[in-house]
Design a protein around this motif. Structure first.
Motif, PDB file in Angstrom:
ATOM      1  N   GLU A 144      47.285  36.229  43.858  1.00 57.07           N
ATOM      2  CA  GLU A 144      46.312  37.275  43.543  1.00 57.07           C
ATOM      3  C   GLU A 144      45.531  36.894  42.296  1.00 57.07           C
ATOM      4  O   GLU A 144      46.086  36.345  41.337  1.00 57.07           O
ATOM      5  CB  GLU A 144      47.009  38.614  43.311  1.00 57.07           C
ATOM      6  CG  GLU A 144      47.620  39.234  44.549  1.00 57.07           C
ATOM      7  CD  GLU A 144      48.151  40.632  44.309  1.00 57.07           C
ATOM      8  OE1 GLU A 144      48.449  41.327  45.291  1.00 57.07           O
ATOM      9  OE2 GLU A 144      48.257  41.044  43.119  1.00 57.07           O
ATOM     10  N   TYR A 145      44.248  37.211  42.313  1.00 60.11           N
ATOM     11  CA  TYR A 145      43.356  36.953  41.184  1.00 60.11           C
ATOM     12  C   TYR A 145      42.828  38.297  40.694  1.00 60.11           C
ATOM     13  O   TYR A 145      42.158  39.009  41.437  1.00 60.11           O
ATOM     14  CB  TYR A 145      42.208  36.033  41.612  1.00 60.11           C
ATOM     15  CG  TYR A 145      42.690  34.664  42.051  1.00 60.11           C
ATOM     16  CD1 TYR A 145      42.710  33.597  41.167  1.00 60.11           C
ATOM     17  CD2 TYR A 145      43.156  34.461  43.351  1.00 60.11           C
ATOM     18  CE1 TYR A 145      43.174  32.351  41.562  1.00 60.11           C
ATOM     19  CE2 TYR A 145      43.627  33.217  43.753  1.00 60.11           C
ATOM     20  CZ  TYR A 145      43.623  32.159  42.855  1.00 60.11           C
ATOM     21  OH  TYR A 145      44.089  30.928  43.239  1.00 60.11           O
ATOM     22  N   ARG A 146      43.163  38.631  39.444  1.00 57.16           N
ATOM     23  CA  ARG A 146      42.800  39.933  38.886  1.00 57.16           C
ATOM     24  C   ARG A 146      42.116  39.769  37.532  1.00 57.16           C
ATOM     25  O   ARG A 146      42.344  38.785  36.817  1.00 57.16           O
ATOM     26  CB  ARG A 146      44.052  40.799  38.692  1.00 57.16           C
ATOM     27  CG  ARG A 146      44.747  41.206  39.981  1.00 57.16           C
ATOM     28  CD  ARG A 146      45.993  42.043  39.702  1.00 57.16           C
ATOM     29  NE  ARG A 146      46.651  42.447  40.932  1.00 57.16           N
ATOM     30  CZ  ARG A 146      46.364  43.547  41.622  1.00 57.16           C
ATOM     31  NH1 ARG A 146      45.427  44.382  41.135  1.00 57.16           N
ATOM     32  NH2 ARG A 146      46.987  43.843  42.734  1.00 57.16           N
ATOM     33  N   LEU A 147      41.289  40.765  37.201  1.00 61.84           N
ATOM     34  CA  LEU A 147      40.726  40.810  35.864  1.00 61.84           C
ATOM     35  C   LEU A 147      41.857  40.972  34.852  1.00 61.84           C
ATOM     36  O   LEU A 147      42.739  41.820  35.021  1.00 61.84           O
ATOM     37  CB  LEU A 147      39.742  41.973  35.729  1.00 61.84           C
ATOM     38  CG  LEU A 147      38.343  41.771  36.311  1.00 61.84           C
ATOM     39  CD1 LEU A 147      37.501  43.034  36.101  1.00 61.84           C
ATOM     40  CD2 LEU A 147      37.648  40.579  35.651  1.00 61.84           C
ATOM     41  N   ARG A 148      41.824  40.168  33.814  1.00 60.29           N
ATOM     42  CA  ARG A 148      42.863  40.225  32.796  1.00 60.29           C
ATOM     43  C   ARG A 148      42.756  41.534  32.000  1.00 60.29           C
ATOM     44  O   ARG A 148      41.657  41.929  31.590  1.00 60.29           O
ATOM     45  CB  ARG A 148      42.745  39.031  31.852  1.00 60.29           C
ATOM     46  CG  ARG A 148      43.908  38.890  30.869  1.00 60.29           C
ATOM     47  CD  ARG A 148      43.644  37.719  29.936  1.00 60.29           C
ATOM     48  NE  ARG A 148      43.473  36.471  30.672  1.00 60.29           N
ATOM     49  CZ  ARG A 148      44.482  35.682  31.011  1.00 60.29           C
ATOM     50  NH1 ARG A 148      45.717  36.014  30.704  1.00 60.29           N
ATOM     51  NH2 ARG A 148      44.238  34.550  31.665  1.00 60.29           N
ATOM     52  N   GLN A 149      43.885  42.176  31.796  1.00 61.39           N
ATOM     53  CA  GLN A 149      43.958  43.421  31.041  1.00 61.39           C
ATOM     54  C   GLN A 149      44.859  43.233  29.823  1.00 61.39           C
ATOM     55  O   GLN A 149      45.753  42.375  29.824  1.00 61.39           O
ATOM     56  CB  GLN A 149      44.524  44.550  31.915  1.00 61.39           C
ATOM     57  CG  GLN A 149      43.664  44.897  33.121  1.00 61.39           C
ATOM     58  CD  GLN A 149      42.350  45.536  32.721  1.00 61.39           C
ATOM     59  OE1 GLN A 149      42.322  46.476  31.938  1.00 61.39           O
ATOM     60  NE2 GLN A 149      41.255  45.008  33.248  1.00 61.39           N
ATOM     61  N   GLY A 208      45.025  44.622  36.467  1.00 54.50           N
ATOM     62  CA  GLY A 208      43.573  44.636  36.511  1.00 54.50           C
ATOM     63  C   GLY A 208      43.033  44.669  37.929  1.00 54.50           C
ATOM     64  O   GLY A 208      43.774  44.550  38.919  1.00 54.50           O
ATOM     65  N   GLU A 209      41.717  44.806  38.032  1.00 57.98           N
ATOM     66  CA  GLU A 209      41.064  44.871  39.346  1.00 57.98           C
ATOM     67  C   GLU A 209      41.343  43.612  40.159  1.00 57.98           C
ATOM     68  O   GLU A 209      41.228  42.488  39.657  1.00 57.98           O
ATOM     69  CB  GLU A 209      39.558  45.043  39.166  1.00 57.98           C
ATOM     70  CG  GLU A 209      38.766  45.079  40.470  1.00 57.98           C
ATOM     71  CD  GLU A 209      37.266  45.087  40.247  1.00 57.98           C
ATOM     72  OE1 GLU A 209      36.532  44.963  41.246  1.00 57.98           O
ATOM     73  OE2 GLU A 209      36.835  45.186  39.087  1.00 57.98           O
ATOM     74  N   LEU A 210      41.685  43.805  41.436  1.00 61.04           N
ATOM     75  CA  LEU A 210      41.929  42.683  42.338  1.00 61.04           C
ATOM     76  C   LEU A 210      40.592  42.105  42.790  1.00 61.04           C
ATOM     77  O   LEU A 210      39.787  42.792  43.414  1.00 61.04           O
ATOM     78  CB  LEU A 210      42.751  43.138  43.540  1.00 61.04           C
ATOM     79  CG  LEU A 210      43.130  42.056  44.563  1.00 61.04           C
ATOM     80  CD1 LEU A 210      44.057  41.021  43.938  1.00 61.04           C
ATOM     81  CD2 LEU A 210      43.774  42.682  45.793  1.00 61.04           C
ATOM     82  N   LEU A 211      40.366  40.820  42.499  1.00 58.89           N
ATOM     83  CA  LEU A 211      39.096  40.171  42.816  1.00 58.89           C
ATOM     84  C   LEU A 211      39.192  39.243  44.024  1.00 58.89           C
ATOM     85  O   LEU A 211      38.216  39.090  44.761  1.00 58.89           O
ATOM     86  CB  LEU A 211      38.601  39.356  41.622  1.00 58.89           C
ATOM     87  CG  LEU A 211      38.440  40.087  40.290  1.00 58.89           C
ATOM     88  CD1 LEU A 211      37.877  39.129  39.253  1.00 58.89           C
ATOM     89  CD2 LEU A 211      37.568  41.306  40.434  1.00 58.89           C
ATOM     90  N   ALA A 212      40.349  38.616  44.219  1.00 67.12           N
ATOM     91  CA  ALA A 212      40.480  37.611  45.277  1.00 67.12           C
ATOM     92  C   ALA A 212      41.947  37.399  45.597  1.00 67.12           C
ATOM     93  O   ALA A 212      42.833  37.701  44.781  1.00 67.12           O
ATOM     94  CB  ALA A 212      39.832  36.289  44.840  1.00 67.12           C
ATOM     95  N   VAL A 213      42.188  36.852  46.791  1.00 65.50           N
ATOM     96  CA  VAL A 213      43.548  36.581  47.256  1.00 65.50           C
ATOM     97  C   VAL A 213      43.538  35.275  48.049  1.00 65.50           C
ATOM     98  O   VAL A 213      42.601  35.022  48.822  1.00 65.50           O
ATOM     99  CB  VAL A 213      44.083  37.718  48.151  1.00 65.50           C
ATOM    100  CG1 VAL A 213      45.479  37.371  48.688  1.00 65.50           C
ATOM    101  CG2 VAL A 213      44.120  39.045  47.400  1.00 65.50           C
ATOM    102  N   ALA A 214      44.574  34.463  47.865  1.00 62.28           N
ATOM    103  CA  ALA A 214      44.748  33.235  48.654  1.00 62.28           C
ATOM    104  C   ALA A 214      46.117  33.248  49.303  1.00 62.28           C
ATOM    105  O   ALA A 214      47.127  33.527  48.640  1.00 62.28           O
ATOM    106  CB  ALA A 214      44.596  32.001  47.775  1.00 62.28           C
ATOM    107  N   LEU A 215      46.152  32.967  50.600  1.00 56.10           N
ATOM    108  CA  LEU A 215      47.397  32.756  51.331  1.00 56.10           C
ATOM    109  C   LEU A 215      47.616  31.251  51.379  1.00 56.10           C
ATOM    110  O   LEU A 215      46.794  30.512  51.932  1.00 56.10           O
ATOM    111  CB  LEU A 215      47.287  33.333  52.742  1.00 56.10           C
ATOM    112  CG  LEU A 215      48.535  33.259  53.628  1.00 56.10           C
ATOM    113  CD1 LEU A 215      49.659  34.108  53.051  1.00 56.10           C
ATOM    114  CD2 LEU A 215      48.210  33.714  55.051  1.00 56.10           C
ATOM    115  N   THR A 216      48.717  30.794  50.780  1.00 55.18           N
ATOM    116  CA  THR A 216      48.894  29.368  50.504  1.00 55.18           C
ATOM    117  C   THR A 216      50.278  28.899  50.919  1.00 55.18           C
ATOM    118  O   THR A 216      51.278  29.568  50.650  1.00 55.18           O
ATOM    119  CB  THR A 216      48.710  29.104  48.992  1.00 55.18           C
ATOM    120  OG1 THR A 216      47.391  29.521  48.609  1.00 55.18           O
ATOM    121  CG2 THR A 216      48.895  27.644  48.662  1.00 55.18           C
ATOM    122  N   ASP A 217      50.331  27.735  51.568  1.00 60.94           N
ATOM    123  CA  ASP A 217      51.607  27.116  51.908  1.00 60.94           C
ATOM    124  C   ASP A 217      51.984  26.111  50.826  1.00 60.94           C
ATOM    125  O   ASP A 217      51.159  25.283  50.415  1.00 60.94           O
ATOM    126  CB  ASP A 217      51.520  26.394  53.250  1.00 60.94           C
ATOM    127  CG  ASP A 217      51.496  27.352  54.431  1.00 60.94           C
ATOM    128  OD1 ASP A 217      51.772  28.546  54.232  1.00 60.94           O
ATOM    129  OD2 ASP A 217      51.195  26.895  55.553  1.00 60.94           O
TER     130      ASP A 217
END
Length: 253
Positions: free
Chosen positions: A148-153, A164-173
């Motif tokens: 998960e990629y979130r704005l730093r708080q 923080g707000e969720l900006l992006a997500v990666a599903l990764t092996d």
């Protein structure tokens, strides 16, 4: 479906279907099931051989008249970001990435739906429900994670999960020789952040930190403008009939 393991995988061929990348082309895929105690080992071997994973299926193109799809992997140790990429890293210095087990959430699904509705209204995933998303994330017999990629708080790094707000997500092996980006999505309203590029750069960073050589990006489709971004991450290797070879961008011009 029979999910019992056998000494060697059984492969199947799909019926022809319209190619989503190149007009006038038809696609076919060869696929096998990734299940049982050897699933992670098989996923490594098949990914290194040009396959991609979707849930518990490993597949690769087997088109009769086209060879435009080429497997791509970044050489993480030798990678050097371009000036534009360094600018993207600076722009997203207020973003924190955190790795979790492959467990879906309603917050992720909301962002996923926004991404599909903006970027893939006519795609094969356009009508995916919350249950479909959960299956995409959880239906795996290999070593899969969500990033998960979130704005730093203020306070991030003290509590268990950034808030923080969720900006992006990666599903990764997680593989023996690197990371494979299975699927990623992001807030398309934040175009200035170039979050798609930022996630790839973060995967390169994580791969180097693990002391592993490769970031697998899936298929670059020669002749498809929407896939051109994958060749920007140099150096990289392409899987050819002779095996993995360094790609020379100048030779493709």
């Amino acid at each position: 479906m029979n999910t019992q393991t056998t000494p060697s995988p059984q492969f199947y061929l799909t019926a022809p279907a319209t190619c989503p990348y190149l007009p006038g082309q038809m696609e076919r895929k060869v696929f096998t099931h990734l299940v049982g105690p050897r699933a992670a080992e098989m996923n490594d071997l098949l990914t290194q051989g040009g396959f991609r994973r979707s849930q518990n299926i490993a597949y690769r193109p087997a088109c009769e008249t086209c060879r435009a799809c080429v497997s791509v992997r970044i050489l993480a140790e030798d990678f050097q970001p371009t000036r534009t990429m360094r600018r993207i890293l600076s722009t997203n210095s207020d973003v924190i990435s955190t790795i979790y087990p492959a467990q879906p959430s309603t917050e992720q699904f909301s962002l996923f739906r926004h991404y599909l509705d903006d970027r893939h209204q006519q795609g094969g995933m356009s009508d995916m429900s919350a249950l479909d998303y959960a299956i995409m994330v959880e239906d795996t017999h290999v070593n899969t994670r969500l990033i998960e990629y979130r704005l730093r708080q203020p306070g991030d790094g003290i509590g268990e999960r950034p808030q923080g707000e969720l900006l992006a997500v990666a599903l990764t092996d997680l593989m023996s020789d690197g990371l494979s980006m299975v699927y990623s999505f992001f807030n398309t309203d934040l175009a200035k952040r170039s979050l798609g590029t930022f996630m790839i750069l973060d995967h390169v960073r994580r791969t180097r930190a693990l002391g592993l050589p490769h970031v697998y990006l899936g298929y670059w489709v020669h002749g498809s403008p929407k896939m051109n971004y994958k060749t920007r991450f140099q150096p990289q290797e392409h899987l050819t009939a002779r095996g993995w070879e360094r790609f020379n961008p100048a030779a493709d011009e």
